[in-house]
Design a protein around this motif. Structure first.
Motif, PDB file in Angstrom:
ATOM      1  N   CYS A  22       0.735  -1.072   0.039  1.00 27.70           N
ATOM      2  CA  CYS A  22       0.054   0.056   0.143  1.00 27.70           C
ATOM      3  C   CYS A  22       0.688   1.223  -0.023  1.00 27.70           C
ATOM      4  O   CYS A  22       1.658   1.471   0.981  1.00 27.70           O
ATOM      5  CB  CYS A  22      -1.032  -0.029   1.185  1.00 27.70           C
ATOM      6  SG  CYS A  22      -1.999   1.593   1.513  1.00 27.70           S
ATOM      7  N   ALA A  23       0.849   1.936  -1.016  1.00 31.89           N
ATOM      8  CA  ALA A  23       1.547   3.185  -1.057  1.00 31.89           C
ATOM      9  C   ALA A  23       0.626   4.328  -0.760  1.00 31.89           C
ATOM     10  O   ALA A  23      -0.559   4.631  -1.342  1.00 31.89           O
ATOM     11  CB  ALA A  23       2.050   3.432  -2.603  1.00 31.89           C
ATOM     12  N   ALA A  24       1.061   5.045   0.180  1.00 33.31           N
ATOM     13  CA  ALA A  24       0.315   6.336   0.789  1.00 33.31           C
ATOM     14  C   ALA A  24       0.922   7.489   0.391  1.00 33.31           C
ATOM     15  O   ALA A  24       2.357   7.707   0.355  1.00 33.31           O
ATOM     16  CB  ALA A  24       0.397   6.281   2.481  1.00 33.31           C
ATOM     17  N   ILE A  69       2.102  -7.620   9.115  1.00 30.53           N
ATOM     18  CA  ILE A  69       2.055  -6.453   8.641  1.00 30.53           C
ATOM     19  C   ILE A  69       3.355  -5.450   9.021  1.00 30.53           C
ATOM     20  O   ILE A  69       3.973  -5.666  10.171  1.00 30.53           O
ATOM     21  CB  ILE A  69       0.762  -5.497   9.053  1.00 30.53           C
ATOM     22  CG1 ILE A  69       0.596  -4.188   8.628  1.00 30.53           C
ATOM     23  CG2 ILE A  69       0.893  -5.164  10.735  1.00 30.53           C
ATOM     24  CD1 ILE A  69      -0.436  -3.433   8.953  1.00 30.53           C
ATOM     25  N   SER A  70       3.861  -4.669   8.289  1.00 33.18           N
ATOM     26  CA  SER A  70       4.946  -4.006   8.287  1.00 33.18           C
ATOM     27  C   SER A  70       4.812  -2.662   7.614  1.00 33.18           C
ATOM     28  O   SER A  70       4.014  -2.383   6.889  1.00 33.18           O
ATOM     29  CB  SER A  70       6.229  -4.153   7.937  1.00 33.18           C
ATOM     30  OG  SER A  70       6.290  -5.049   6.671  1.00 33.18           O
ATOM     31  N   ARG A  71       5.562  -1.581   8.120  1.00 32.85           N
ATOM     32  CA  ARG A  71       5.552  -0.286   7.467  1.00 32.85           C
ATOM     33  C   ARG A  71       7.028   0.267   7.249  1.00 32.85           C
ATOM     34  O   ARG A  71       7.805  -0.111   8.188  1.00 32.85           O
ATOM     35  CB  ARG A  71       4.775   0.756   8.226  1.00 32.85           C
ATOM     36  CG  ARG A  71       5.277   1.001   9.363  1.00 32.85           C
ATOM     37  CD  ARG A  71       4.031   1.875  10.503  1.00 32.85           C
ATOM     38  NE  ARG A  71       3.917   3.148   9.758  1.00 32.85           N
ATOM     39  CZ  ARG A  71       3.011   3.869  10.123  1.00 32.85           C
ATOM     40  NH1 ARG A  71       2.012   3.541  11.132  1.00 32.85           N
ATOM     41  NH2 ARG A  71       2.794   5.404   9.558  1.00 32.85           N
ATOM     42  N   ASP A  72       7.205   0.901   6.163  1.00 38.40           N
ATOM     43  CA  ASP A  72       8.395   1.732   5.679  1.00 38.40           C
ATOM     44  C   ASP A  72       7.885   3.270   5.860  1.00 38.40           C
ATOM     45  O   ASP A  72       7.631   3.788   4.756  1.00 38.40           O
ATOM     46  CB  ASP A  72       8.928   1.251   4.577  1.00 38.40           C
ATOM     47  CG  ASP A  72      10.309   1.849   4.121  1.00 38.40           C
ATOM     48  OD1 ASP A  72      10.647   2.857   4.783  1.00 38.40           O
ATOM     49  OD2 ASP A  72      11.168   1.447   3.509  1.00 38.40           O
ATOM     50  N   ASN A  73       8.522   3.737   6.942  1.00 34.29           N
ATOM     51  CA  ASN A  73       7.996   5.053   7.228  1.00 34.29           C
ATOM     52  C   ASN A  73       8.824   6.145   6.143  1.00 34.29           C
ATOM     53  O   ASN A  73       8.400   7.414   6.173  1.00 34.29           O
ATOM     54  CB  ASN A  73       8.150   5.648   8.637  1.00 34.29           C
ATOM     55  CG  ASN A  73       7.351   4.693   9.570  1.00 34.29           C
ATOM     56  OD1 ASN A  73       6.142   4.471   9.083  1.00 34.29           O
ATOM     57  ND2 ASN A  73       7.793   4.537  10.709  1.00 34.29           N
ATOM     58  N   ALA A  74       9.903   5.808   5.944  1.00 36.92           N
ATOM     59  CA  ALA A  74      10.783   6.528   4.973  1.00 36.92           C
ATOM     60  C   ALA A  74      10.163   6.558   3.535  1.00 36.92           C
ATOM     61  O   ALA A  74      10.050   7.657   2.952  1.00 36.92           O
ATOM     62  CB  ALA A  74      12.229   6.036   4.790  1.00 36.92           C
ATOM     63  N   LYS A  75       9.280   5.520   3.079  1.00 36.48           N
ATOM     64  CA  LYS A  75       8.740   5.468   1.738  1.00 36.48           C
ATOM     65  C   LYS A  75       7.358   5.642   1.971  1.00 36.48           C
ATOM     66  O   LYS A  75       6.835   5.407   0.831  1.00 36.48           O
ATOM     67  CB  LYS A  75       9.352   4.014   1.269  1.00 36.48           C
ATOM     68  CG  LYS A  75      10.645   3.648   1.053  1.00 36.48           C
ATOM     69  CD  LYS A  75      10.956   2.627   0.589  1.00 36.48           C
ATOM     70  CE  LYS A  75      12.591   2.278   0.276  1.00 36.48           C
ATOM     71  NZ  LYS A  75      12.644   1.058  -0.510  1.00 36.48           N
TER      72      LYS A  75
END
Length: 126
Positions: A22-24, A69-75
């Motif tokens: 998912c791209a935000a 679930i994971s997130r890449d806060n930089a991207k």
């Protein structure tokens, strides 16, 4: 304008794996918990998982131990790794963003979440 764009859905055999992305964009990512819901035909949209900015995660009992679930806060990206998929996992998977903590998401009225993606179809064949 806020956009959540899902990708990675598809057809997979039971026992297989998929990774959804998912791209935000258009939002201050650090202000939002991110998560996934799913909706099977004829059923209500149900909570799958959520993750806070800090990385704290929450899972529905039906998927616990099989999804991550994971997130890449930089991207500004959120990922859903799904393993050991079952036919009952077949659904449209929606990415969501909300300023409330992920711990609340199981109980939230779905209509009140801040933002939704368009969804991506996951089909698990038996």
């Amino acid at each position: 304008q806020v956009q959540l764009v899902e990708s990675g859905g598809g057809l997979v055999q039971a026992g297989g794996s998929l990774r959804l992305s998912c791209a935000a964009s258009g939002l201050t990512f650090s202000n939002y918990a991110m998560g996934w819901f799913r909706q099977a035909p004829g059923k209500e949209r149900e909570f799958v998982t959520a993750i806070n900015w800090s990385g704290t995660t929450y899972y529905a009992d039906s998927v616990k131990g099989r999804v991550t679930i994971s997130r890449d806060n930089a991207k500004n990206m959120v990922y859903l790794q799904m393993n050991s998929l079952k036919p009952e996992d077949t659904a449209v998977y929606y990415c969501a963003a909300d300023r409330r903590l992920g711990s609340n998401w199981k109980r939230l009225d779905r209509k009140t979440l801040d933002y939704w993606g368009q969804g991506t179809q996951v089909t698990v064949s038996s």
